[in-house]
Design an enzyme around this catalytic site. Sequence first.
Site, PDB file in Angstrom:
ATOM      1  N   GLY A 143       0.822  -1.208   0.000  1.00 49.54           N
ATOM      2  CA  GLY A 143       0.000   0.000   0.000  1.00 49.54           C
ATOM      3  C   GLY A 143       0.848   1.246   0.000  1.00 49.54           C
ATOM      4  O   GLY A 143       0.533   2.239   0.664  1.00 49.54           O
ATOM      5  N   TYR A 152     -15.230  -4.439   7.301  1.00 54.67           N
ATOM      6  CA  TYR A 152     -13.887  -3.952   7.626  1.00 54.67           C
ATOM      7  C   TYR A 152     -13.389  -4.528   8.947  1.00 54.67           C
ATOM      8  O   TYR A 152     -12.278  -5.066   9.031  1.00 54.67           O
ATOM      9  CB  TYR A 152     -13.910  -2.427   7.698  1.00 54.67           C
ATOM     10  CG  TYR A 152     -12.596  -1.790   8.079  1.00 54.67           C
ATOM     11  CD1 TYR A 152     -11.510  -1.817   7.201  1.00 54.67           C
ATOM     12  CD2 TYR A 152     -12.436  -1.153   9.304  1.00 54.67           C
ATOM     13  CE1 TYR A 152     -10.301  -1.220   7.544  1.00 54.67           C
ATOM     14  CE2 TYR A 152     -11.230  -0.552   9.657  1.00 54.67           C
ATOM     15  CZ  TYR A 152     -10.166  -0.597   8.769  1.00 54.67           C
ATOM     16  OH  TYR A 152      -8.970  -0.013   9.119  1.00 54.67           O
ATOM     17  N   GLY A 188       1.371   4.369   3.899  1.00 53.18           N
ATOM     18  CA  GLY A 188       2.435   3.596   3.265  1.00 53.18           C
ATOM     19  C   GLY A 188       3.424   4.479   2.531  1.00 53.18           C
ATOM     20  O   GLY A 188       4.645   4.296   2.629  1.00 53.18           O
TER      21      GLY A 188
END
Length: 273
Positions: A30, A175, A36
């Site tokens: 990411g 999630y 990231g």
Amino acid sequence: MAIRLLYPTFRPAQESLRAAATGQVVLVTGASHGIGKASARKLAAAGAVVLLWARSRPELERLAAEIAAGGGVAHIYPTDLTDMDAVGLLGRTLLAEHGHIDVVISNAGKSIRRPIAESYDRFHDFTRTMDINYLGPVRLLLTLLPAMRARGQGHIVNVSTWGVLMPPSPRWSAYGASKAAFDVWLRSVATEIAGDGVTTTSVYMPLVHTRMSAPTDFHRIPGLTVDEASDLIAHAVTAKPREVAPWWAVRVQAWSAVHRYQVQRFMERRFRH
């Protein structure tokens, strides 16, 4: 100020970060945006060889060029984390090209906030979050762990969420379940690999204002900046704690365990239509 009282930030001294990062081969998933990207920049500036993983080749190329212009070293690996065959192949490629991986920062993630009433015909929401937040990272580490254990060293940083430590939240079922799955998997595996010199850190991130969080209106909730969040990753790489979490997390976990049914009833009343 409120977020610093709730969730203290850590910014390792530059000399400590450089001592921990210099010459280390660090894989960041990411890496094209948000936490990231900021973490890759910070670690490359401290002397790490950063391996940038995301789907977007143009974004990775721009970041790698920026890192190189600053005197750092970066290599790009555009790959879809939901393609399990490609993930396994890339893991083997990374080992072949670099010999070993010192640090894996498992940062790539997908967030979905949707009521269950709007999810009946959206099973793909659940498979997608599981692929990105759980199965993809597991597939990657199954490829990389044997080499880490054989070398007797390695560190894995899981960019998790403080939601894993809290009572289940309505509308976040896809999630929350996917992040909890990888959290439990990694903590379980950590007990098996510690004797071989491979360590793990779970970073239970609070709200961070990023592109991923933008679709939900969080403007009234204090959160970390991307730079502050990347400091937590740098701290995880430098100090290698078992976890980075809010100071109050253990207390809330203990209280919610004792009062589990009361918490459940409160949530049911709060979100009753």
